[in-house]
Design an enzyme around this catalytic site. Structure first.
Site, short mmCIF file in Angstrom:
data_model
loop_
_atom_site.label_atom_id
_atom_site.label_comp_id
_atom_site.label_asym_id
_atom_site.label_seq_id
_atom_site.Cartn_x
_atom_site.Cartn_y
_atom_site.Cartn_z
N TYR A 1 0.83 -1.19 0.00
CA TYR A 1 0.00 0.00 0.00
C TYR A 1 0.87 1.25 0.00
O TYR A 1 1.56 1.55 0.98
CB TYR A 1 -0.92 0.03 1.22
CG TYR A 1 -1.90 -1.13 1.31
CD1 TYR A 1 -2.23 -1.90 0.20
CD2 TYR A 1 -2.51 -1.45 2.52
CE1 TYR A 1 -3.12 -2.95 0.28
CE2 TYR A 1 -3.41 -2.50 2.61
CZ TYR A 1 -3.71 -3.25 1.50
OH TYR A 1 -4.59 -4.29 1.59
N HIS B 1 -0.57 -12.08 1.31
CA HIS B 1 -1.56 -11.25 0.61
C HIS B 1 -2.23 -12.00 -0.53
O HIS B 1 -3.43 -11.83 -0.79
CB HIS B 1 -0.85 -10.00 0.08
CG HIS B 1 -1.73 -8.81 -0.05
ND1 HIS B 1 -1.25 -7.53 -0.10
CD2 HIS B 1 -3.06 -8.68 -0.12
CE1 HIS B 1 -2.24 -6.67 -0.22
NE2 HIS B 1 -3.35 -7.36 -0.24
N PRO C 1 -15.96 -4.23 2.82
CA PRO C 1 -17.27 -4.66 3.32
C PRO C 1 -18.41 -3.76 2.86
O PRO C 1 -19.58 -4.12 2.99
CB PRO C 1 -17.10 -4.61 4.84
CG PRO C 1 -16.10 -3.53 5.06
CD PRO C 1 -15.12 -3.69 3.91
N LEU C 2 -18.07 -2.59 2.33
CA LEU C 2 -19.08 -1.67 1.81
C LEU C 2 -19.06 -1.63 0.29
O LEU C 2 -19.48 -0.66 -0.33
CB LEU C 2 -18.86 -0.27 2.39
CG LEU C 2 -18.97 -0.17 3.91
CD1 LEU C 2 -18.66 1.23 4.39
CD2 LEU C 2 -20.35 -0.61 4.39
N GLY C 3 -18.55 -2.70 -0.31
CA GLY C 3 -18.52 -2.78 -1.76
C GLY C 3 -17.74 -1.65 -2.39
O GLY C 3 -18.12 -1.09 -3.41
N ARG C 4 -16.60 -1.29 -1.77
CA ARG C 4 -15.74 -0.19 -2.22
C ARG C 4 -16.52 1.13 -2.30
O ARG C 4 -16.35 1.92 -3.23
CB ARG C 4 -15.08 -0.52 -3.56
CG ARG C 4 -14.29 -1.82 -3.52
CD ARG C 4 -13.53 -2.10 -4.79
NE ARG C 4 -13.00 -3.47 -4.79
CZ ARG C 4 -11.91 -3.86 -4.16
NH1 ARG C 4 -11.19 -2.97 -3.49
NH2 ARG C 4 -11.51 -5.11 -4.18
N GLY C 5 -17.35 1.34 -1.29
CA GLY C 5 -18.11 2.59 -1.18
C GLY C 5 -19.48 2.53 -1.79
O GLY C 5 -20.34 3.38 -1.48
#
Length: 330
Positions: free
Chosen positions: A56, A124, A205-209
């Site tokens: 990252y 990863h 977890p939020l579907g990438r926003g």
């Protein structure tokens, strides 16, 4: 904040973690000072499980977290990862899970983080060449030497998970899991995790926003946001329109609680045994919103309504492009 005990890690982790990737790369511009404020607020809220990786920002993210940890090491459980080796061009990457590389990468991460021990150290991805038994043996050696406390895997199949666990305990599996990415339910990974007392850490977890309702079109994303690049087919053209319609169904259900769509999506994951979502954010208000999902109780009727609104396989488009998809489920 609810907590969960992970094998090998003395400090229980918060059931909602903090994904730190976006503080360094991929989702538009970021600010280190603001990111440190978000991390400090997370600790105040009881969110003690921070997720990073050596790739990252090509090391920046670990260095950023390392600076924050000074004087706070006992407040945070750090999870990092190795195996994705990047070149100067972001598209230039390979995977290496050989024992030599794992040892080299761990030493480099320890220096960037400024710690003596990494609490949870994931592979990863798997390179598809090195036997998982050899890779896990290297992680076991790192644990024996005190450089890591626990080992994890990311985006593996159930058979690999069982083989790995027979060599050294797999404390956590991290894979994408959300209302729009329900693959872990159908590939036996969730069941295997529960049988082995392995936590399941849900990234994106939020579907990438998408499920948080933070955008409805590509035009609302920053120019350098990776979601505009075609790397994620779900955010392109007609796929995005259809997926926004799915997110709207969650928003409709959220109005009945009352709660925000993001809180409903996270509470849905929290209703699953042993699942720890790690939403990422660079915003204190979003962090507080996400942490508030810990207080949302979904009834059986709510859960049934969500399953009906977004059944498995409802999302249009692949999670990644073909090249990246080839390294999943190994």
């Amino acid at each position: 904040m609810q907590t969960l005990k992970l094998t090998g890690i003395p400090t229980p982790v918060s059931r909602i973690g903090l994904g730190c990737m976006g503080m360094s790369e991929f989702y538009g511009p970021s600010d280190d000072g603001q990111s440190r404020e978000v991390m400090a607020r997370a600790v105040d809220l009881g969110v003690n499980f921070f997720d990073t990786a050596d790739m990252y920002g090509q090391g920046h993210n670990e260095t950023l977290i390392g600076g924050f940890l000074k004087g706070r090491r006992d407040k945070v459980v750090i999870a990092s990862k190795c195996a994705i080796v990047r070149g100067d061009d972001p598209r230039d990457r390979r995977i290496d899970t050989s024992p030599d590389y794992i040892r080299y990468a761990c030493e480099a991460s320890l220096k960037r983080l400024g710690v003596e021990t990494i609490d949870l150290y994931y592979l990863h991805r798997l390179d598809g060449i090195t036997p998982i038994e050899e890779s896990m043996g290297a992680l076991a050696d790192l644990a024996k030497s005190g450089k890591i406390k626990a080992a994890g895997l990311s985006e593996v199949n159930a058979n690999t998970l069982k083989r790995a666990h027979s060599v050294f305990p797999v404390s956590a599996v991290q894979s994408e899991y959300s209302l729009t990415a329900r693959e872990p339910e159908g590939n036996e990974v969730l069941d295997t995790c529960q049988a082995q007392e392995t936590a399941f850490v849900a990234y994106s977890p939020l579907g990438r926003g998408l499920l948080a309702g933070t955008f409805r079109s590509e035009d609302e994303l920053a120019e350098d946001d990776v979601r505009r690049s075609g790397y994620f087919p779900r955010f392109q053209g007609e796929n995005l329109k259809k997926n926004v319609a799915l997110a709207d169904r969650v928003a409709e259900l959220a109005q009945r609680k009352p709660a925000t769509p993001a809180q409903i999506a996270l509470a849905w994951l929290l209703s699953r045994t042993g699942v720890v979502p790690i939403p990422g954010t660079r915003s204190i208000s979003r962090l507080e919103e996400n942490a508030g999902a810990d207080n949302i109780v979904l009834t059986p009727a709510d859960l049934s309504a969500l399953d009906a609104a977004i059944p498995p396989g409802a999302a249009e488009g692949g999670r990644y492009g073909d090249a990246a998809m080839s390294s999943l489920d190994r």
